[in-house]
Design an enzyme around this catalytic site. Structure first.
Site, PDB file in Angstrom:
ATOM      1  N   ASP A 191       1.183  -0.955  -0.022  1.00 28.18           N
ATOM      2  CA  ASP A 191      -0.092   0.073   0.075  1.00 28.18           C
ATOM      3  C   ASP A 191       0.630   0.680   0.117  1.00 28.18           C
ATOM      4  OD1 ASP A 191      -2.594   1.871  -0.020  1.00 28.18           O
ATOM      5  OD2 ASP A 191      -1.837   1.902   2.078  1.00 28.18           O
ATOM      6  N   GLU A 275      -1.615  -1.619  -5.949  1.00 25.49           N
ATOM      7  CA  GLU A 275      -2.337  -0.993  -6.430  1.00 25.49           C
ATOM      8  C   GLU A 275      -1.922   0.186  -7.845  1.00 25.49           C
ATOM      9  OE1 GLU A 275      -6.050   1.222  -3.441  1.00 25.49           O
ATOM     10  OE2 GLU A 275      -3.929   1.550  -2.670  1.00 25.49           O
ATOM     11  N   ASP A 356      -2.850   1.273   6.331  1.00 27.99           N
ATOM     12  CA  ASP A 356      -2.383   0.726   5.418  1.00 27.99           C
ATOM     13  C   ASP A 356      -1.912  -0.156   5.255  1.00 27.99           C
ATOM     14  OD1 ASP A 356      -2.235   3.358   5.066  1.00 27.99           O
ATOM     15  OD2 ASP A 356      -0.439   4.050   6.186  1.00 27.99           O
TER      16      ASP A 356
END
Ligand code: ZN
Length: 417
Positions: A191, A275, A356
């Site tokens: 992340d 991501e 996170d």
């Protein structure tokens, strides 16, 4: 696979003068060829072939009084300059026809003496590495190189670059075989954050490096200094160089740090899931500065390159995937959380989450599921999933989600979750 190895080089004053002329010649040849293509287009003539252009803007041009000085530099970099123009056109056409993914590519533009980056490319015949470690460039001479790491094999070309800070670099292109590392058992989701640089699903926190902040402070001071100098003054020119140097320092420091981080991650893990942050989109928003600073796209590119080289897998999880809303323990979707909420307890199972870390775990799970669901089975190691990766599909924990209505960047958009 092709890799680029870059080294600082230190041409003498005499060599710098010759290089300056060669940069100029390569630029003029590029611009002349571009002008010829534009004119042909305006006149409704067919697109000029590269060989014809070469005759026109190099061979024939040398015989004219206006371009006679082209003969004073080696012909190899001039031909490479024309190849660069061909590549620029090809990228443009492929972008228009949709063959090329990513950001739209515009028509090639004229180069200017005032561009921040001047470059010159030599192919195998135009350069040699001497046994004493000097780099011999045709018609320029033996240039001192700072060999910060070893070249793995003989390079196929070298590009000499002069940057805005007045530094020279030699970028060698080498063709190497992938060298898969022994298989690792770990897989991680990452992340990318704003308060920390990144959090890994195994709990590792990568902090924004403090030395980078220091380099940035110096840069800001230099920029303030520059803004106070009168336009066109000598002092302004000096201040501008100072800013360029500070910029270069920040960029180098960041790159070095990113290399270290990505190498470590690739060594320790077999598969890495990230991501698909629309960095370009974000960079235009209010978070612009942090996004640029963080260098996320470089982080990702380095991971992809190293994965391809060392037999690892990179999976990109679609950015509409609500990684910060799902409980990684039970799959409950707990709704959006403002950025300042760093911790939350799941409304269904009660587990307390670090925002996170929870997101990183969700990214890992989604990436793994996506990989298993991929047509033809799991993705082969070493093959990076293309940028517009397929979104996470049903069969993960996402089946019960409401449609998000979010559209992805780039072509296609996303199917509903
Ligand atoms: Zn839960």
């Amino acid at each position: 696979m092709h890799l680029r190895y870059s080294y600082r080089i230190y041409p003498t004053a005499g060599q710098r003068a010759v290089l300056a002329r060669a940069f100029g010649c390569a630029r003029v040849v590029y611009n002349d060829a571009l002008a010829a293509r534009k004119e042909a287009r305006k006149a409704g003539q067919p697109y000029p072939r590269s060989t014809d252009l070469q005759k026109l803007v190099i061979t024939a041009a040398k015989k004219t009084p206006e371009r006679a000085w082209l003969a004073s530099v080696g012909v190899d970099p001039l031909i490479q300059s024309l190849r660069d123009l061909d590549t620029a056109y090809r990228n443009f056409f492929d972008s228009v026809s949709g063959k090329r993914a990513g950001r739209p590519v515009g028509l090639p533009r004229f180069k200017s003496k005032r561009d921040n980056r001047q470059s010159l490319r030599f192919t195998r015949n135009g350069f040699r590495i001497r046994s004493n470690g000097k780099l011999n460039l045709a018609k320029i001479g033996d240039v001192r190189v700072k060999w910060s790491r070893n070249l793995p094999v003989d390079p196929s070309s070298v590009t000499i670059v002069l940057d805005a800070a007045g530094r020279y670099h030699a970028g060698f292109v080498v063709d190497v075989e992938p060298e898969p590392l022994p298989e690792a058992s770990a897989e991680v989701g990452i992340d990318l954050g704003l308060t920390t640089y990144a959090v890994l699903s195994d709990g590792t926190v990568i902090d924004n490096p403090r030395f980078l902040r220091r380099a940035e402070k110096k840069l800001k001071a230099a920029q303030r200094e520059l803004s106070r100098k009168a336009k066109g003054s000598r002092n302004r020119a000096k201040a501008r160089i100072k800013v360029a140097k500070a910029h270069a320092k920040v960029a180098d420091t960041r790159m070095d740090w990113l290399h270290k981080q990505t190498t470590r991650i690739i060594r320790e893990t077999q598969a890495v899931y990230l991501e698909d942050l629309n960095v370009r989109g974000l960079a235009r928003g209010p978070l612009a500065k942090s996004v640029h600073d963080a260098g996320w796209s470089t982080f990702r590119r380095l991971l992809e390159e190293k994965a391809a080289r060392y037999g690892r897998t990179i999976g990109i999880v679609h950015r509409a995937f609500p990684s910060s809303q799902l409980c990684s323990a039970c799959g409950h979707r707990d709704g959006p959380k403002p950025l300042h909420v760093r911790e939350w307890a799941c409304g269904a199972c009660g587990v307390l989450h670090d925002r996170d870390l929870n997101a990183a775990r969700n990214i890992l799970a989604a990436g793994q599921a996506d990989r298993l669901n991929a047509p033809g089975g799991p993705v082969r190691p070493g093959v990076a999933i293309p940028r517009q990766a397929r979104p996470v599909e049903r069969g993960t924990r996402l089946g019960d989600l409401q449609p998000t209505g979010v559209r992805a960047a780039g072509a296609g958009g996303i199917p509903r979750l």
